[in-house]
Enzyme design. Structure first.
Site, PDB file in Angstrom:
ATOM      1  N   GLN A  52       0.864  -6.752   5.655  1.00 30.77           N
ATOM      2  CA  GLN A  52       1.477  -5.814   4.169  1.00 30.77           C
ATOM      3  C   GLN A  52       2.799  -6.672   4.355  1.00 30.77           C
ATOM      4  O   GLN A  52       3.183  -7.825   5.044  1.00 30.77           O
ATOM      5  CB  GLN A  52       1.781  -4.864   4.254  1.00 30.77           C
ATOM      6  N   ASN A  70      -6.530   1.326   2.933  1.00 27.69           N
ATOM      7  CA  ASN A  70      -7.409   2.975   3.074  1.00 27.69           C
ATOM      8  C   ASN A  70      -6.748   4.508   1.558  1.00 27.69           C
ATOM      9  O   ASN A  70      -8.164   4.635   1.560  1.00 27.69           O
ATOM     10  CB  ASN A  70      -7.318   3.478   4.200  1.00 27.69           C
ATOM     11  N   GLU A 106      -6.703  -9.207   3.217  1.00 30.49           N
ATOM     12  CA  GLU A 106      -5.185  -8.891   4.052  1.00 30.49           C
ATOM     13  C   GLU A 106      -5.551  -9.259   5.509  1.00 30.49           C
ATOM     14  O   GLU A 106      -6.659  -9.894   6.124  1.00 30.49           O
ATOM     15  CB  GLU A 106      -5.575  -7.156   5.085  1.00 30.49           C
ATOM     16  N   GLU A 142       1.217  -1.168  -0.335  1.00 33.68           N
ATOM     17  CA  GLU A 142       0.274   0.142   0.042  1.00 33.68           C
ATOM     18  C   GLU A 142       0.733   0.966   0.057  1.00 33.68           C
ATOM     19  O   GLU A 142       2.026   1.283   0.852  1.00 33.68           O
ATOM     20  CB  GLU A 142      -1.198   0.160   1.417  1.00 33.68           C
ATOM     21  N   ASN A 144     -12.282  -0.702  -0.609  1.00 28.72           N
ATOM     22  CA  ASN A 144     -11.448  -1.615   0.418  1.00 28.72           C
ATOM     23  C   ASN A 144     -12.202  -1.268   1.801  1.00 28.72           C
ATOM     24  O   ASN A 144     -12.657  -0.121   1.309  1.00 28.72           O
ATOM     25  CB  ASN A 144      -9.887  -0.742   0.307  1.00 28.72           C
ATOM     26  N   GLU A 145     -12.488  -2.254   2.405  1.00 25.96           N
ATOM     27  CA  GLU A 145     -13.488  -1.740   3.227  1.00 25.96           C
ATOM     28  C   GLU A 145     -14.116  -0.621   3.603  1.00 25.96           C
ATOM     29  O   GLU A 145     -14.830  -0.083   4.280  1.00 25.96           O
ATOM     30  CB  GLU A 145     -11.635  -1.740   4.778  1.00 25.96           C
ATOM     31  N   TYR A 176      -7.687  -8.983  11.073  1.00 30.63           N
ATOM     32  CA  TYR A 176      -5.997  -8.672  12.055  1.00 30.63           C
ATOM     33  C   TYR A 176      -6.505  -9.210  13.626  1.00 30.63           C
ATOM     34  O   TYR A 176      -7.005  -8.919  13.994  1.00 30.63           O
ATOM     35  CB  TYR A 176      -5.723  -7.303  12.135  1.00 30.63           C
TER      36      TYR A 176
END
Ligand code: AHR
Length: 518
Positions: A365, A72, A294, A27, A172-173, A244
């Site tokens: 990542q 993000n 992720e 990212e 994304n999200e 996560y």
């Protein structure tokens, strides 16, 4: 000594391991790109400024595909800023990470870099602050052969051949209040559907990944999936989810943190249940797969943040290591300990247990930002503790996962009573080997582990690799880069035959077997 009897049967297949479950993610965040992948002037930089030392460790990890450019970040990103002559590219405020993005490394550089590493690029489009038209133009720029404005611009920018990027994330999200341009499920579904139509008109061969729900504590969790799947079912191939796990300031505690694999198991089952619910309700033939794009351990050491619940309603991440609006600040640079590596090893076991539905997974990542690889600006490169379990699953976890059960004592965790060992078996037909990845969660005792490998034929244990150590807080540093590395336990002749071996207390193990005759 405690004992575990582990039964795995070659005739009962869970699923093929799609190589793409060993993918990763880069990212525009902190130093992931700048001084991670790209650092012109560095002694290791090639003619395009790509760090060859980073490339070589990524190749060692065997990563097949890398997601880009966020995260993000993507929800604030105008991809057209990142193409064409570098001197014309604007500096922009990246709202997601309160940083300045110079756009010196952009879309074309990423594709060139990917080619050099031998990985497949996976792109995300901005469905937060950008338009569906822009998403279509991006596919046109990347994948259309030529003769149109955007494809000819790619050619003008030095790339005659289309990139043919196959995997595309629809935002994304988008469920999260922290996402620029966050939408509710209905509005996201509408926008994603219209984007999907246009993107597929441009290139019907692409695979589309909808932004699913990730965080259990959000009120929209799973309802989000039900709503968007109902609207998008015919237009997508995968639903994404993120996972996560943290133990910030040891707030979770060693036992429960280590048991995060169980929470990932519950999470993946929940996502699958949402998929199955919508499929059954709508009587669709098509099966949508899970893209865990992720996943990692992440202790949020750099963010003012205590527990996952703090995400509810959050709109800004406050960093402790940088002031707002720096260029490529050193943010989110976790230093991973032995405990983190063991926990990641456990999560990897769960990931493999779910390969029947998880067809893509990206370790988040890859470099510097919550990553297995750390670089020094102008300096060297370091393998973090988490590099090793990821390397070992990527190396020995390819093939097909077979069903297994374990008979062993239990331990208490926040997830209830769990077996003290957690394991998965991968059978590799190509080289007639099998690997059992096994986490011994017992903090006091070694465990005698007996593998009963039904229908595998004449099998011998050929290698035992273990990650363990006396100090759970040990980390790798530039001064002591080998504090946390796996070691090999020599296999005794008797063990090779009896398939019985000892798992050290609190250890993550790879047991490799040779199938002599089937
Ligand atoms: O990987 C770091 C961040 O975590 C990503 O930008 C976002 O998608 C997730 O919340």
């Amino acid at each position: 000594m405690k004992r575990a009897e582990y039964f795995a049967d070659k005739e009962f297949k869970v699923g093929d391991v799609d190589d793409k479950v060993f993918s990763s993610f880069t990212e525009h965040l902190g130093r992931c790109i700048y001084s991670g992948l790209y650092e012109p002037g560095h002694p290791e930089a090639d003619d395009q400024g790509f760090r060859k030392d980073t490339i070589s460790l990524i190749k060692e990890l065997g990563v097949p595909m890398v997601r880009y450019p966020g995260g993000n970040f993507v929800s604030c990103f105008d991809w057209t800023d990142s193409i064409g002559p570098k001197e014309n590219r604007p500096h922009r405020m990246d709202y997601a990470w309160a940083s300045i993005e110079t756009n010196e490394f952009g879309l074309d550089e990423f594709v060139d870099w990917a080619k050099k590493v031998g990985i497949e690029p996976m792109m995300a489009v901005n469905l937060g602050t950008d338009s569906i038209r822009s998403a279509g133009y991006l596919v046109e720029y990347c994948n259309h052969p030529g003769g149109t404005y955007w494809s000819d611009l790619r050619i003008k920018n030095g790339h005659k051949e289309p990139y043919n990027i196959k995997y595309w994330c629809l935002g994304n999200e988008m469920e999260g209040s922290w996402q620029a341009g966050h939408l509710d499920a209905k509005d996201y579904a509408k926008k994603a559907l219209e984007a999907a139509k246009i993107m597929r008109w441009v290139d019907p061969s692409i695979k589309l990944i909808a932004s699913g729900s990730s965080y259990e504590m959000l009120p929209s969790y799973l309802d989000w999936d039900r709503t968007i799947l109902t609207e998008l079912y015919d237009h997508i191939d995968y639903i994404s989810t993120h996972a996560y796990y943290m133990n910030k300031n040891n707030c979770v505690g060693t036992t429960d943190y280590l048991a995060s694999y169980k929470q990932l198991d519950t999470h993946l089952k929940a996502t699958q249940t949402a998929l199955d619910f919508v499929q059954a309700k709508t009587a669709k033939k098509k099966t949508i797969q899970i893209c865990l794009d992720e996943w990692n351990v992440w202790n949020f050491t750099d963010i003012v943040f205590n527990k996952m619940e703090d995400l509810i309603g959050m709109t800004t991440f406050k960093m402790t290591s940088a002031e707002p609006w720096e260029i490529a600040p050193s943010i989110l640079e976790e230093q991973y300990s032995l405990l983190d590596a063991l926990t990641l090893g456990g999560l990897a076991i769960t990931l493999l247990q779910h390969v029947d539905r998880v067809k893509i997974a990206c370790l988040a990542q890859l470099v510097n930002v919550i990553a297995p690889i750390t670089t020094k600006k102008g300096g060297g490169i370091l393998k973090q503790s988490t590099f090793y379990p990821f390397l070992l699953i990527s190396k020995y976890g390819r093939g097909e996962v077979v069903k297994s059960v374990v008979r062993t004592p239990q331990y208490d965790s926040v997830y209830g009573s769990l077996p003290i060992v957690e394991a998965v078996t991968v059978f590799n037909k190509e080289d007639d080997t099998a690997a059992i990845f096994v986490l011994n969660c017992d903090q006091q005792d070694d465990v005698e582990f007996k593998a009963e490998l039904s229908h595998f034929g004449n099998v011998t244990l050929m290698q035992h690799i273990v990650l363990d150590g006396a100090d759970l807080e040990a980390i790798n540093t530039f001064e002591n880069p080998e504090n946390v590395v796996p070691r090999e336990i020599p296999v005794q002749a008797e063990e090779a035959k009896s398939l019985t071996t000892v798992l050290p207390k609190l250890s993550w193990n790879v047991l490799r077997y040779k199938i002599n005759e089937r």
